[in-house]
Design an enzyme around this catalytic site. Structure first.
Site, mmCIF file in Angstrom:
data_model
loop_
_atom_site.group_PDB
_atom_site.id
_atom_site.type_symbol
_atom_site.label_atom_id
_atom_site.label_comp_id
_atom_site.label_asym_id
_atom_site.label_seq_id
_atom_site.Cartn_x
_atom_site.Cartn_y
_atom_site.Cartn_z
ATOM 1 N N ASP A 1 0.878 -1.159 0.000
ATOM 2 C CA ASP A 1 0.000 0.000 0.000
ATOM 3 C C ASP A 1 0.924 1.219 0.000
ATOM 4 O O ASP A 1 2.102 1.118 0.340
ATOM 5 C CB ASP A 1 -0.892 -0.026 1.252
ATOM 6 N N CYS B 1 -6.921 2.767 -7.411
ATOM 7 C CA CYS B 1 -8.355 2.889 -7.635
ATOM 8 C C CYS B 1 -8.722 4.358 -7.434
ATOM 9 O O CYS B 1 -8.539 4.887 -6.336
ATOM 10 C CB CYS B 1 -9.128 2.011 -6.657
ATOM 11 N N ARG C 1 -13.296 12.395 -5.217
ATOM 12 C CA ARG C 1 -13.770 13.475 -4.336
ATOM 13 C C ARG C 1 -13.365 14.855 -4.848
ATOM 14 O O ARG C 1 -13.658 15.860 -4.224
ATOM 15 C CB ARG C 1 -13.202 13.274 -2.928
ATOM 16 N N ASP D 1 0.030 5.062 1.074
ATOM 17 C CA ASP D 1 -0.117 5.976 2.204
ATOM 18 C C ASP D 1 -0.144 5.214 3.519
ATOM 19 O O ASP D 1 -0.949 4.312 3.714
ATOM 20 C CB ASP D 1 -1.393 6.816 2.056
ATOM 21 N N CYS E 1 -12.308 -2.494 -8.046
ATOM 22 C CA CYS E 1 -10.881 -2.250 -7.819
ATOM 23 C C CYS E 1 -10.578 -1.601 -6.477
ATOM 24 O O CYS E 1 -9.433 -1.570 -6.059
ATOM 25 C CB CYS E 1 -10.285 -1.416 -8.956
ATOM 26 N N ARG E 2 -11.580 -1.095 -5.778
ATOM 27 C CA ARG E 2 -11.322 -0.430 -4.499
ATOM 28 C C ARG E 2 -11.172 -1.474 -3.396
ATOM 29 O O ARG E 2 -12.053 -2.293 -3.157
ATOM 30 C CB ARG E 2 -12.463 0.531 -4.163
ATOM 31 N N ALA F 1 -6.548 14.130 5.833
ATOM 32 C CA ALA F 1 -7.042 15.044 4.802
ATOM 33 C C ALA F 1 -6.540 14.653 3.409
ATOM 34 O O ALA F 1 -6.662 15.432 2.469
ATOM 35 C CB ALA F 1 -6.619 16.481 5.127
#
Length: 186
Positions: free
Chosen positions: A7, A89, A57, A9, A99-100, A18
């Site tokens: 992964d 994704c 978003r 982050d 895909c998420r 944020a």
């Protein structure tokens, strides 16, 4: 082919509630890029699989995401590390895409693209959904306590066989430990 799926982050770079919205906000976790270099030196192909709902978003666009990834590649190369591929994704959770993470679509795509089974391939994440997506795909789950990892560990419900480490550098150190040589009395 040896492969590991990371992964982004919270594993490679510091996370933010944020979102990471610019290259300036992308800051590597100490030792993570060097750990990737160690993986490369040991013959591992390093693949990143990351949910990036900030696109859906409208917190950042594809150009910005590409710039963030360019910074990641450049900083990795400065320490002798190479990231073979980045899968992401761009959808929000409400899109209900395949895909998420925690759905396995990204992992299925990695398997197809590299033409390998993911059975036993280590996957490293800091959230339950990272581990679930990999586990469903046959990967061996590894949780790091950086990013959201501490909270994930405390919440529990980890896939069977999940191993827990302080950070990516510790995980890689353990993964790359050479087995003790066999000794025989003659």
């Amino acid at each position: 082919m040896k492969m590991i799926i990371l992964d982004r982050d919270g594993v490679i770079n510091h996370d933010s509630p944020a979102f990471i919205k610019s290259p300036a906000e992308w800051i590597p976790i100490p030792g993570s890029l060097e750990a990737i270099a160690q993986l490369n030196q040991a013959g591992y192909r390093v693949v990143v699989a990351s949910n990036q709902s900030g696109i859906a978003r409208e917190l950042f666009d594809m150009r910005t995401l590409n710039a963030i990834h360019q910074k990641m590649h450049m900083m990795a190369q400065q320490v002798g590390a190479d990231i073979d591929a980045i899968f992401f994704c761009p959808h929000a959770a409400i899109d209900n895409c395949d895909c998420r993470k925690p759905k396995p679509g990204m992992f299925d795509e990695i398997s197809k693209r590299f033409k390998i089974s993911l059975k036993g391939v280590p996957t490293v994440g800091d959230s339950l959904r990272d581990l679930q997506a990999g586990f469903i795909s046959g990967c061996a789950p590894h949780l790091v306590l950086t990013g959201k990892g501490q909270k994930t560990s405390e919440t529990g419900g980890l896939p069977p066989g999940t191993r827990v480490y302080p950070d990516l550098a510790a995980m890689v150190g353990e993964l790359l430990k050479a087995p003790a040589p066999l000794s025989f009395n003659i």
